[in-house]
Design an enzyme around this catalytic site. Structure first.
Site, PDB file in Angstrom:
ATOM      1  N   HIS A  22       0.858  -1.199   0.000  1.00 52.97           N
ATOM      2  CA  HIS A  22       0.000   0.000   0.000  1.00 52.97           C
ATOM      3  C   HIS A  22       0.892   1.247   0.000  1.00 52.97           C
ATOM      4  CE1 HIS A  22      -2.737   3.120   1.357  1.00 52.97           C
ATOM      5  NE2 HIS A  22      -3.718   2.328   0.939  1.00 52.97           N
ATOM      6  N   GLU A  65       0.730   4.069   1.446  1.00 49.08           N
ATOM      7  CA  GLU A  65       1.019   4.659   2.763  1.00 49.08           C
ATOM      8  C   GLU A  65       2.104   3.857   3.490  1.00 49.08           C
ATOM      9  OE1 GLU A  65      -2.366   5.652   5.323  1.00 49.08           O
ATOM     10  OE2 GLU A  65      -1.071   5.306   7.057  1.00 49.08           O
TER      11      GLU A  65
END
Ligand code: 0JX
Ligand code: SF4
Length: 333
Positions: free
Chosen positions: A133, A135
């Site tokens: 991901h 993030e």
């Protein structure tokens, strides 16, 4: 024509755009006003096709990496997405003489700072999150290679064997399941009693509030719909929360056209929420689609009222949004 059957839609609140998403979209809109098109955006500013296409139509150009920006446009700004970037990205932008605007959510930046603080105090950092991901890539990329260990599951937490078990600190992705994360942290704390928590909770207020509202609305729902994209972590967590909290079926939908009406059996209560990157206009579109087929009553399932608001950077504060821009930024257009 047969009379419409009654249907209750339990509409969750809070739902949809959070303060970090609102700010990130504003940054792109204001940058387009101030610097003119094209404005480059590294990665989807937020994980939503409607938002991305809306910004493209205003002159934003989305790239995955900075080297996709053509040499002749290197004087145009590039915006980093709300999910945050590894330190190598601004460094790369500087080496290429690019002008960048960082739309990383302040709450993601806070997690970055907590990870750096753990390391400064001599702790090895555990990041609880999902591999791949953006993030997670961004948070891991705040520290040198090897300084952060990613833990995704309880099994990972059970089998992790750190070099120095007495010197560990953790942070998490901001958009995780509150309940799953509590289980992972409890496992780590049981195994490593010296594990240091971050000074502030990493899962953000918007994630927590949207999950709480879904939890309160889901019991007894025949169907639960969450507006959001398949790559939106926080939206996918809402689908799981709905199913675990008692909805008979729970689905992620990007648009009303995703609803397969032939698959919808005899329903009388539908739960409805939207991830932090999903505009309200799509929630309206879905309610409209149900209203064409059922006699709809809206039942608000509101667990809290949010007042968070994050300001854009000073550079853009001299630009004004029109009412049309404002409607786009808040998701209602
Ligand atoms: O996949 P995420 O939930 O992290 O991102 P999305 O769907 O774009 O939501 C808004 C940005 C959230 C950052 O924390
Ligand atoms: Fe920020 Fe939370 Fe929204 Fe992510 S979901 S942009 S961390 S407020």
């Amino acid at each position: 024509m047969a009379e419409k059957k009654p249907l209750t839609i339990r509409l969750c609140g809070p739902r949809g755009f959070c303060a970090g998403v609102d700010r990130a979209i504003q940054i792109v809109v204001l940058a387009l006003k101030k610097y003119g098109a094209p404005v480059y955006v590294r990665h989807e500013i937020v994980h939503n096709r409607y938002v991305v296409e809306g910004l493209q139509s205003r002159g934003a150009v989305f790239v995955e990496e900075l080297n996709e920006i053509p040499a002749e446009h290197r004087n145009q700004p590039v915006v980093f997405s709300a999910h945050g970037v590894p330190k190598s990205v601004p460094a790369d932008a500087e080496s290429k003489n690019l002008f960048y605007l960082d739309a990383t959510c302040p709450l993601v930046s806070k997690v970055h700072k907590q990870a750096m603080r753990h390391q400064r105090l001599g702790r090895h950092v555990i990041l609880v999150g999902h591999s791949g991901h953006p993030e997670v890539i961004g948070t891991m990329g705040q520290l040198p290679e090897g300084a952060v260990t990613l833990i995704e599951t309880i099994e990972d937490a059970e089998t992790y064997s750190p070099q120095d078990p007495d010197n560990l600190g953790f942070v998490t992705q901001t958009t995780l399941s509150v309940d799953d994360t509590a289980g992972i942290i409890a496992t780590l704390q049981r195994r490593f009693p010296e594990l240091t928590a971050p000074a502030a909770e990493s899962i953000c207020y918007a994630t927590t509030n949207r999950q709480d509202a879904v939890k309160s609305a889901a019991p007894g729902c025949d169907l639960f719909l969450v507006v959001g994209a398949p790559n939106s972590s926080n939206s996918k967590r809402l689908v799981e929360v709905a199913e675990r909290s008692g909805a008979a079926q729970s689905l992620l939908v990007q648009r009303a056209s995703d609803i397969d009406w032939t698959q919808i059996g005899d329903i009388s209560v539908v739960g409805l929420s939207a991830g932090a990157s999903a505009p309200e206009i799509i929630v309206d579109e879905i309610i409209q689609s149900f209203s064409e087929r059922y006699f709809v009553t809206i039942d608000l399932a509101e667990t809290t009222i949010e007042t968070e608001n994050f300001h854009v950077m000073r550079d853009l504060r001299d630009m004004k949004l029109t009412s049309d821009d404002m409607a786009f930024v808040n998701g209602s257009h």
